[in-house]
Design a protein around this motif. Structure first.
Motif, PDB file in Angstrom:
ATOM      1  N   GLN A 121       0.826  -1.208   0.000  1.00 42.79           N
ATOM      2  CA  GLN A 121       0.000   0.000   0.000  1.00 42.79           C
ATOM      3  C   GLN A 121       0.861   1.258   0.000  1.00 42.79           C
ATOM      4  O   GLN A 121       0.618   2.182  -0.774  1.00 42.79           O
ATOM      5  N   VAL A 139      -3.637   6.990   2.817  1.00 47.50           N
ATOM      6  CA  VAL A 139      -3.559   5.564   2.452  1.00 47.50           C
ATOM      7  C   VAL A 139      -3.462   4.671   3.698  1.00 47.50           C
ATOM      8  O   VAL A 139      -4.234   3.732   3.846  1.00 47.50           O
TER       9      VAL A 139
ATOM     10  N   LEU B 110      -4.059  -1.917  -5.161  1.00 44.25           N
ATOM     11  CA  LEU B 110      -5.055  -0.846  -5.187  1.00 44.25           C
ATOM     12  C   LEU B 110      -5.390  -0.480  -3.749  1.00 44.25           C
ATOM     13  O   LEU B 110      -5.230  -1.288  -2.839  1.00 44.25           O
ATOM     14  N   PHE B 111      -5.873   0.756  -3.551  1.00 41.87           N
ATOM     15  CA  PHE B 111      -6.250   1.181  -2.197  1.00 41.87           C
ATOM     16  C   PHE B 111      -7.662   0.677  -1.902  1.00 41.87           C
ATOM     17  O   PHE B 111      -8.625   1.152  -2.509  1.00 41.87           O
ATOM     18  N   ASN B 119      -9.118   5.898  -6.401  1.00 44.39           N
ATOM     19  CA  ASN B 119      -7.782   5.331  -6.540  1.00 44.39           C
ATOM     20  C   ASN B 119      -7.011   6.106  -7.604  1.00 44.39           C
ATOM     21  O   ASN B 119      -5.821   6.366  -7.460  1.00 44.39           O
ATOM     22  N   ARG B 171      -4.577   3.800 -12.982  1.00 47.65           N
ATOM     23  CA  ARG B 171      -4.143   4.673 -11.894  1.00 47.65           C
ATOM     24  C   ARG B 171      -2.743   5.218 -12.161  1.00 47.65           C
ATOM     25  O   ARG B 171      -2.477   6.407 -11.974  1.00 47.65           O
TER      26      ARG B 171
END
Lengths: 224, 266
Positions: A121, A139, B110-111, B119, B171
């Motif tokens: 992440q 995030v 991905l977030f 995203n 993205r």
């Protein structure tokens, strides 16, 4: 056992309002301590991650806080510090003592919550050119919140249940009020029992509030 | 797809290649994890619009190498120059360099707490300081580019692996990168989803994107790559045009690797 045999329900009901007088302080102390402990705990965790040298230092502080009894810490703050010219009001000592003690535990909650966010992440955020502050705020933190919600809620309950310790420094919370009733009437069974029941009710309300909040914020379900 | 294959620089136009500006220069790069050396004196130059496929057995250092290009890993020796900026550990302005280098990961990354469109817009809004409207417009354009605009309001967990990887590509494209890095983009996908991701990568290649792909998709390498780089034990063993690489590999290790690949794909 004699006290239980002689348990007087009418007396218990009559003194309940006297014990209840402490409830305001119990709630106040618990909430203030919880918020302060959360903020301080987060601060410890940020410090621990800030710079390699801070890691052992912060860890030592956290371990020291967690390795001494809360009651002893409270005694120390209230009865020993005045010898060195530091006299603090009982309520302040109570909130301060609980906050510091639980901040040690809550810092571990933050640590686990952050560690549980996959390293990919922050790598993805970095590869997009986000700076470290934005990476943390947009995030890491939103995902961490989901990980810490439940354990943080249980620490709120723990703190609530630790407030009776403050009776020893005369913070007028519920346990203190119960002791007052006992000292005046020479009866322990009823005031202690009433205190138990009131704590049970408070704890159940707190659990319901925490669970409700988690559900409202969608924190108790996996991602969509 | 075929038009792209026709356009690409083949072995014969080495002069033409040398005349093209350098996008990524890797010169004598070494890296150690403790005492274990993962990269050994790697030298590689990638020209603008060039498509490089990096392959090799696992543990050969190919992922580490492309992760050095955007400094997710730091190198300890040698030089890496990206779009004219030399990368140094702890350098200022690393974020600016990274904004021009898109990266696609094996695990998508991905977030999960953000919808597909968010995203895509997060870095535009936060790093490029763009207004939300403008950012969403760019995001939609790129989601259309990877053929997935109808999923914009969904969350990553609601998409299939192939869709998620296409979102990850979109993205990265939103930042208008000059170079795209792909780190085994199809390795975590179910077999039936590999093609949709490779198709997107192929059309990206045909649009002239500079690409460095770590992949085991030899069909993709054959069709799209200008050059195939083979790594083993942290070293670049061989680099050649796909035709040369697959038909006449020079080194014993390359031959062994290729023979194992073909056994596996049988």
């Amino acid at each position: 056992m004699g006290a239980l045999v002689n348990f007087d329900v009418a007396f218990a009901i009559r003194i309940a309002p006297l014990v209840l007088e402490g409830v305001g302080h119990t709630i106040l102390v618990a909430l203030l301590s919880f918020f302060a402990a959360t903020i301080i705990g987060f601060f410890w965790e940020m410090l621990r991650r800030s710079y390699w040298l801070m890691r052992p230092i912060t860890q030592f502080i956290i371990d020291a806080i967690r390795s001494t009894p809360l009651l002893v810490q409270i005694y120390f703050l209230f009865f020993v510090l005045p010898y060195y010219g530091v006299t603090l009001p009982a309520l302040f000592v109570g909130v301060f003592g609980l906050s510091i003690y639980y901040s040690g535990y809550i810092s571990e909650v933050f640590k686990a919550g952050i560690d549980a966010v996959p390293v990919g992440q922050s790598e993805a955020a970095q590869s997009l050119g986000l700076n470290s502050r934005d990476t943390v705020v947009f995030v890491i933190m939103p995902q961490m919140l989901r990980n810490i919600a439940a354990p943080l809620g249980s620490y709120l309950i723990s703190i609530l249940k630790s407030t009776p310790l403050l009776a020893v420094i005369a913070v007028p919370e519920m346990q203190g009020s119960a002791f007052d009733v006992a000292a005046e009437t020479y009866r322990y069974a009823e005031p202690m029992f009433v205190t138990e029941v009131l704590f049970l009710i408070l704890a159940l309300i707190a659990v319901a509030l925490v669970t409700g909040l988690e559900r409202h914020l969608g924190l108790s379900t996996p991602f969509h | 797809m075929k038009s792209g294959a026709a356009e690409r620089n083949t072995g014969g136009s080495e002069l033409q290649r040398m005349a093209t500006p350098v996008a990524v220069l890797i010169e004598g790069v070494s890296k150690w994890y403790g005492t274990f050396q993962v990269l050994r004196d790697v030298t590689l130059d990638v020209r603008v619009r060039e498509r490089i496929v990096v392959c090799g057995p696992s543990g050969s250092g190919k992922s580490t190498l492309i992760r050095c290009i955007n400094q997710l890993e730091t190198h300890q020796k040698g030089r890496i120059v990206v779009n004219g900026t030399e990368l140094r550990p702890g350098m200022r302005g690393l974020e600016e360099v990274r904004r021009d280098v898109g990266m696609v990961f094996q695990q998508f990354n991905l977030f999960p707490h953000l919808a597909v469109i968010d995203n895509c817009t997060l870095a535009l809004i936060r790093a490029r300081k763009m207004a939300r409207d403008a950012a969403e417009k760019i995001a939609m354009e790129n989601l259309e580019r990877v053929r997935i605009p109808e999923q914009a309001r969904k969350y990553p967990a609601q998409l299939s692996g192939g869709q998620q990887q296409r979102v990850a590509i979109a993205r990265a494209l939103c930042m208008k990168p000059k170079i795209m890095l792909f780190d085994e983009p199809t390795s975590a996908l179910d077999p039936e989803m590999v093609k949709e991701v490779l198709d997107v990568m192929t059309s990206l290649a045909n649009e002239g994107m500079t690409m460095i792909c770590v992949t085991h998709e030899m069909g993709f390498a054959r069709e799209v790559a200008d050059r195939v780089v083979f790594m083993d034990g942290g070293e670049v063993i061989e680099q050649a045009s796909p035709a040369q690489f697959f038909r006449h590999p020079e080194h014993a290790r390359t031959k062994k690797f290729l023979s194992q690949l073909f056994i596996n794909s049988r």
